[in-house]
Design an enzyme around this catalytic site. Structure first.
Site, PDB file in Angstrom:
ATOM      1  N   ALA A   1       0.849  -1.195   0.000  1.00 12.14           N
ATOM      2  CA  ALA A   1       0.000   0.000   0.000  1.00 12.14           C
ATOM      3  C   ALA A   1       0.880   1.238   0.000  1.00 12.14           C
ATOM      4  CB  ALA A   1      -0.915  -0.004   1.224  1.00 12.14           C
TER       5      ALA A   1
ATOM      6  N   TYR B   1       7.146  10.510   5.409  1.00 13.57           N
ATOM      7  CA  TYR B   1       6.081   9.578   5.019  1.00 13.57           C
ATOM      8  C   TYR B   1       6.224   9.209   3.548  1.00 13.57           C
ATOM      9  CZ  TYR B   1       1.376   7.826   4.009  1.00 13.57           C
ATOM     10  OH  TYR B   1       0.317   7.061   3.587  1.00 13.57           O
TER      11      TYR B   1
ATOM     12  N   LYS C   1       7.281   5.526   1.720  1.00 15.72           N
ATOM     13  CA  LYS C   1       6.489   4.878   0.677  1.00 15.72           C
ATOM     14  C   LYS C   1       7.352   4.548  -0.536  1.00 15.72           C
ATOM     15  CE  LYS C   1       2.472   4.707   2.663  1.00 15.72           C
ATOM     16  NZ  LYS C   1       1.914   3.394   3.083  1.00 15.72           N
TER      17      LYS C   1
END
Length: 233
Positions: free
Chosen positions: A36, A64, A68
């Site tokens: 995800a 963040y 990812k």
């Protein structure tokens, strides 16, 4: 987003989890790993619409987004080096029932909770920033197809609905569908605030043979109905 602003380093703990998940998946020969990821991986877009093979413009002050991207790269490495089937999905704004709606939640849930509690929706900045919203049922269908797709192995894929929606428009739609009469309140920009989000979903359509079926208005209506039934009896 609020949690990242308040404690940006804590998100780096996710790297330990990623390492463990990828290694355990390889060791136990799992059939498929779907990661995800997030539209935050693009940073502030250089070009629109945002394409998976296009340029990235990630702010180094946003850990963040960096985490990812590391996850996406691990997907590629574990597929090419170890043969572990992987797909990274860059989710845009997923919303629907049960989504967190506190100050640490996501914009749809936050707006709904505000208006149902008798308060106007609060917008950071001028409200002209855009996002792309995908209802949870459509998102689940795409994730399921990603698990089943061999063609998507080793790929990074946008998961979006196509059209941009301004945050001001989202607030106005939420107010109208909730049947209340509020004017949004505008607050200063947040420390980390991406201006535009507009995905190219060509790759998603090609690999998974699917486009989102739930319109924003219908999705908001379903979500508001759930909040009314479960949270505001």
């Amino acid at each position: 987003m609020q949690r990242v602003i308040e404690d940006p380093i804590v998100v780096l703990r996710d790297l330990d989890g990623l390492r463990a998940i990828f290694e355990l998946s390889r060791a136990h020969g799992v059939k498929k790993l779907v990661f995800a990821s997030s539209s935050e991986a693009y940073g502030e877009p250089v070009t629109l619409p945002e394409r998976e093979e296009g340029p990235l413009n990630v702010n180094a002050h946003d850990p963040y987004a960096l985490v990812k991207l590391i996850g996406e790269n691990l997907c590629h490495i574990y597929w090419t080096k170890y043969g572990l089937p992987t797909t990274a999905l860059r989710f845009f704004n997923v919303y629907g029932p049960r989504q967190e709606s506190s100050a640490y939640g996501f914009v749809v849930g936050v707006f709904i909770r505000q208006v149902l509690a008798g308060n106007p929706p609060t917008i950071f900045g001028d409200g002209n920033q855009t996002r792309n919203f995908v209802y949870i049922d459509d998102n689940i269908e795409i994730v399921t197809r990603a698990f089943e797709s061999n063609e998507a192995n080793g790929e990074t894929v946008n998961v979006g609905s196509g059209p941009q929606t301004t945050i001001r428009e989202l607030a106005e739609r939420t107010v109208a569908i909730a049947g209340v009469n509020f004017t949004p309140v505008y607050l200063p920009n947040r420390e980390i605030e991406i201006r535009y989000r507009s995905p190219d979903i060509t790759k998603m359509q090609k690999l998974f043979g699917y486009v989102p079926q739930v319109s924003l208005d219908d999705g908001l209506r379903k979500t508001i109905e759930w909040y009314k039934a479960e949270n505001f009896k």
